[in-house]
Motif scaffolding. Structure first.
Motif, PDB file in Angstrom:
ATOM      1  N   TYR A 264      40.060  51.042  58.224  1.00  0.00           N
ATOM      2  CA  TYR A 264      40.822  50.700  57.032  1.00  0.00           C
ATOM      3  C   TYR A 264      40.323  51.517  55.844  1.00  0.00           C
ATOM      4  N   LYS A 265      41.238  51.882  54.963  1.00  0.00           N
ATOM      5  CA  LYS A 265      40.859  52.477  53.692  1.00  0.00           C
ATOM      6  C   LYS A 265      40.777  51.350  52.680  1.00  0.00           C
ATOM      7  N   VAL A 266      39.600  51.143  52.099  1.00  0.00           N
ATOM      8  CA  VAL A 266      39.345  49.960  51.284  1.00  0.00           C
ATOM      9  C   VAL A 266      39.015  50.355  49.853  1.00  0.00           C
ATOM     10  N   THR A 267      39.671  49.704  48.920  1.00  0.00           N
ATOM     11  CA  THR A 267      39.350  49.853  47.499  1.00  0.00           C
ATOM     12  C   THR A 267      39.021  48.481  46.950  1.00  0.00           C
ATOM     13  N   THR A 268      37.955  48.377  46.189  1.00  0.00           N
ATOM     14  CA  THR A 268      37.577  47.093  45.622  1.00  0.00           C
ATOM     15  C   THR A 268      37.704  47.119  44.103  1.00  0.00           C
ATOM     16  N   ILE A 269      38.308  46.084  43.542  1.00  0.00           N
ATOM     17  CA  ILE A 269      38.377  45.898  42.096  1.00  0.00           C
ATOM     18  C   ILE A 269      37.412  44.779  41.723  1.00  0.00           C
ATOM     19  N   ASN A 270      36.503  45.059  40.798  1.00  0.00           N
ATOM     20  CA  ASN A 270      35.487  44.080  40.444  1.00  0.00           C
ATOM     21  C   ASN A 270      35.164  44.181  38.962  1.00  0.00           C
ATOM     22  N   GLN A 271      35.049  43.034  38.307  1.00  0.00           N
ATOM     23  CA  GLN A 271      34.784  43.030  36.861  1.00  0.00           C
ATOM     24  C   GLN A 271      33.322  43.288  36.522  1.00  0.00           C
ATOM     25  N   THR A 272      32.421  43.045  37.457  1.00  0.00           N
ATOM     26  CA  THR A 272      30.987  43.161  37.183  1.00  0.00           C
ATOM     27  C   THR A 272      30.512  44.582  37.472  1.00  0.00           C
ATOM     28  N   TYR A 273      30.076  45.264  36.427  1.00  0.00           N
ATOM     29  CA  TYR A 273      29.704  46.673  36.558  1.00  0.00           C
ATOM     30  C   TYR A 273      28.521  46.849  37.506  1.00  0.00           C
ATOM     31  N   GLU A 274      27.515  45.988  37.388  1.00  0.00           N
ATOM     32  CA  GLU A 274      26.342  46.112  38.237  1.00  0.00           C
ATOM     33  C   GLU A 274      26.712  45.940  39.712  1.00  0.00           C
ATOM     34  N   HIS A 275      27.611  45.007  39.971  1.00  0.00           N
ATOM     35  CA  HIS A 275      28.025  44.800  41.353  1.00  0.00           C
ATOM     36  C   HIS A 275      28.843  45.993  41.852  1.00  0.00           C
ATOM     37  N   CYS A 276      29.613  46.581  40.968  1.00  0.00           N
ATOM     38  CA  CYS A 276      30.370  47.779  41.346  1.00  0.00           C
ATOM     39  C   CYS A 276      29.436  48.908  41.759  1.00  0.00           C
ATOM     40  N   LYS A 277      28.305  49.041  41.043  1.00  0.00           N
ATOM     41  CA  LYS A 277      27.353  50.094  41.394  1.00  0.00           C
ATOM     42  C   LYS A 277      26.780  49.870  42.792  1.00  0.00           C
ATOM     43  N   GLU A 278      26.537  48.612  43.147  1.00  0.00           N
ATOM     44  CA  GLU A 278      26.042  48.304  44.487  1.00  0.00           C
ATOM     45  C   GLU A 278      27.104  48.596  45.532  1.00  0.00           C
ATOM     46  N   LEU A 279      28.343  48.214  45.242  1.00  0.00           N
ATOM     47  CA  LEU A 279      29.443  48.439  46.187  1.00  0.00           C
ATOM     48  C   LEU A 279      29.692  49.931  46.397  1.00  0.00           C
TER      49      LEU A 279
ATOM     50  N   GLU B 223      47.470  49.577  38.163  1.00  0.00           N
ATOM     51  CA  GLU B 223      48.036  50.924  38.250  1.00  0.00           C
ATOM     52  C   GLU B 223      46.973  51.935  38.673  1.00  0.00           C
ATOM     53  N   ASP B 224      45.743  51.775  38.141  1.00  0.00           N
ATOM     54  CA  ASP B 224      44.649  52.665  38.557  1.00  0.00           C
ATOM     55  C   ASP B 224      44.391  52.551  40.057  1.00  0.00           C
ATOM     56  N   ALA B 225      44.652  51.350  40.589  1.00  0.00           N
ATOM     57  CA  ALA B 225      44.438  51.124  42.026  1.00  0.00           C
ATOM     58  C   ALA B 225      45.683  51.467  42.850  1.00  0.00           C
ATOM     59  N   ASN B 226      46.686  52.074  42.205  1.00  0.00           N
ATOM     60  CA  ASN B 226      47.930  52.459  42.887  1.00  0.00           C
ATOM     61  C   ASN B 226      48.623  51.272  43.536  1.00  0.00           C
ATOM     62  N   ALA B 227      48.767  50.208  42.750  1.00  0.00           N
ATOM     63  CA  ALA B 227      49.387  48.990  43.281  1.00  0.00           C
ATOM     64  C   ALA B 227      50.805  49.237  43.783  1.00  0.00           C
ATOM     65  N   ASN B 228      51.480  50.180  43.185  1.00  0.00           N
ATOM     66  CA  ASN B 228      52.866  50.452  43.584  1.00  0.00           C
ATOM     67  C   ASN B 228      52.972  50.997  45.006  1.00  0.00           C
TER      68      ASN B 228
ATOM     69  N   GLU C  67      52.004  37.496  41.026  1.00  0.00           N
ATOM     70  CA  GLU C  67      53.270  37.669  40.321  1.00  0.00           C
ATOM     71  C   GLU C  67      53.423  39.110  39.847  1.00  0.00           C
ATOM     72  N   LEU C  68      52.353  39.686  39.304  1.00  0.00           N
ATOM     73  CA  LEU C  68      52.405  41.084  38.869  1.00  0.00           C
ATOM     74  C   LEU C  68      52.684  42.014  40.052  1.00  0.00           C
ATOM     75  N   CYS C  69      51.958  41.794  41.135  1.00  0.00           N
ATOM     76  CA  CYS C  69      52.094  42.676  42.292  1.00  0.00           C
ATOM     77  C   CYS C  69      53.493  42.624  42.883  1.00  0.00           C
ATOM     78  N   LYS C  70      54.081  41.433  42.936  1.00  0.00           N
ATOM     79  CA  LYS C  70      55.402  41.289  43.544  1.00  0.00           C
ATOM     80  C   LYS C  70      56.516  41.769  42.616  1.00  0.00           C
ATOM     81  N   LYS C  71      56.461  41.339  41.345  1.00  0.00           N
ATOM     82  CA  LYS C  71      57.578  41.584  40.435  1.00  0.00           C
ATOM     83  C   LYS C  71      57.491  42.922  39.707  1.00  0.00           C
ATOM     84  N   LYS C  72      56.281  43.367  39.403  1.00  0.00           N
ATOM     85  CA  LYS C  72      56.143  44.627  38.667  1.00  0.00           C
ATOM     86  C   LYS C  72      55.958  45.819  39.595  1.00  0.00           C
ATOM     87  N   TYR C  73      55.235  45.575  40.711  1.00  0.00           N
ATOM     88  CA  TYR C  73      54.921  46.695  41.594  1.00  0.00           C
ATOM     89  C   TYR C  73      55.628  46.607  42.951  1.00  0.00           C
ATOM     90  N   ASN C  74      56.496  45.588  43.102  1.00  0.00           N
ATOM     91  CA  ASN C  74      57.348  45.468  44.297  1.00  0.00           C
ATOM     92  C   ASN C  74      56.569  45.432  45.607  1.00  0.00           C
TER      93      ASN C  74
END
Length: 243
Positions: free
Chosen positions: A48-63, A83-88, A108-115
Motif C-alpha cells: 500500500y502507498k500510505v500517507t499520514t496526516i497528523n497535527q503533532t509535529y513531533e509525532h510527524c518527525k517520528e513517522l 488538498e495537500d494530501a490529494n484528497a480529490n 462530509e468534506l471528503c464526500k461533498k467537496k472532493y467526491n
C-alpha cells in the motif's frame, strides 16, 4: 483504488474496516498514538502507498522515519490540508480521530467537496451512529460497540468446542455442546427459532452420529454440528444454549 484514513482507532477495528472493503492502492492514516508506526509499516510492506496526516509535529518527525510513508503535518478538517494530501484522488475516506464532530466534518468534506466514493467514520458515542448514517456516511464504526463485540466473541469461543471458518469466514462450522441449562433440551428442531442462514448438519450423541430431521429432539449431552453463513454463528449459539 485510493483511500484516505484520518485519525486514530485500535488496530483491530482498522483491520476489520479494511477487510470489508476492496483492497485499496493508497491509504492515508493519521495516528496520534505511539503504536501506529508498526501498523503503518505493515501496510507499506504489503504494497500500500500510505500517507499520514497528523497535527503533532513531533509525532510527524517520528513517522517520517518509516520508509515509504508520506507524512503531512496538519489538521485533517481543513480543506487545504486535504488538498495537500490529494484528497480529490482518493476513493475511500476513513475519519478516525477521537472527536466525533471532527470525523463527521472530515467525511462530509471528503464526500461533498472532493467526491470521494466511500466514507467511514469512528464514533465514540453509540447514540450518534444513526445520525452519521443520515448525514450520508457510508460506514460508521462505534468504539463502544466494537469493545462489546470483542467481549461477545470471547463468550462465543468459550461456549463452542470447535470453530472452523470456511471461505474467508463467510461460512463457519462449530461443534456446540448442549449442557444441562440449555433452553433447547427436549425441543424438536422445527421448534427452535434459528436464523435462516443456520442449519444443524449433524448431532453427536454418545458414541453415535445422526443426521437430524425437523422432528429430531435435542437432548442434554448432545454435541451439535452447526453450519452457519453470513456470520450468524453467535446468534445460533445464543438461541441453542441461552448464553
Amino acid at each position: 483504488m485510493v483511500a484516505k484514513v484520518i485519525g486514530h482507532i485500535p488496530v483491530l477495528n482498522i483491520l476489520s474496516t479494511l477487510k470489508n472493503s476492496a483492497p485499496p492502492e493508497y491509504e492515508i492514516y493519521n495516528f496520534p498514538s505511539n503504536s501506529s508506526e508498526r501498523l503503518l509499516a505493515k501496510l507499506i510492506a504489503k504494497g500500500y502507498k500510505v500517507t499520514t496526516i497528523n497535527q503533532t509535529y513531533e509525532h510527524c518527525k517520528e513517522l517520517a522515519k518509516i520508509q515509504g510513508l508520506i507524512v503531512i503535518n496538519g489538521d485533517g478538517t481543513r480543506p487545504y490540508i486535504l488538498e495537500d494530501a490529494n484528497a480529490n484522488e482518493m476513493d475511500i475516506a476513513i475519519a478516525l480521530t477521537t472527536r466525533d464532530d471532527n470525523n463527521l466534518i472530515i467525511c462530509e468534506l471528503c464526500k461533498k467537496k472532493y467526491n470521494i466514493k466511500k466514507t467511514v467514520a469512528l464514533v465514540n458515542d453509540a447514540n450518534k451512529t444513526e445520525f452519521f448514517y443520515r448525514m450520508g456516511i457510508d460506514s460508521v464504526v462505534c468504539a463502544t460497540n466494537a469493545i462489546t463485540s470483542i467481549i461477545e466473541q470471547q463468550a462465543f469461543i468459550d461456549e463452542v468446542e470447535t470453530y472452523i471458518p470456511i471461505s474467508e469466514g463467510k461460512i463457519s462450522i462449530i461443534e456446540l455442546p448442549i449442557t444441562a441449562n440449555a433452553p433447547t433440551i427436549g425441543k424438536k428442531l422445527w421448534e427452535i427459532d434459528l436464523p435462516k442462514e443456520v442449519i444443524i448438519g449433524c448431532i453427536l450423541r454418545n458414541e453415535h452420529s445422526m443426521i437430524p430431521r425437523g422432528d429430531t429432539r435435542i437432548l442434554e449431552g448432545d454435541i451439535l454440528v452447526v453450519i452457519s453463513g453470513d456470520k450468524k454463528e453467535l446468534d445460533a449459539v445464543k438461541e441453542l444454549t441461552g448464553k
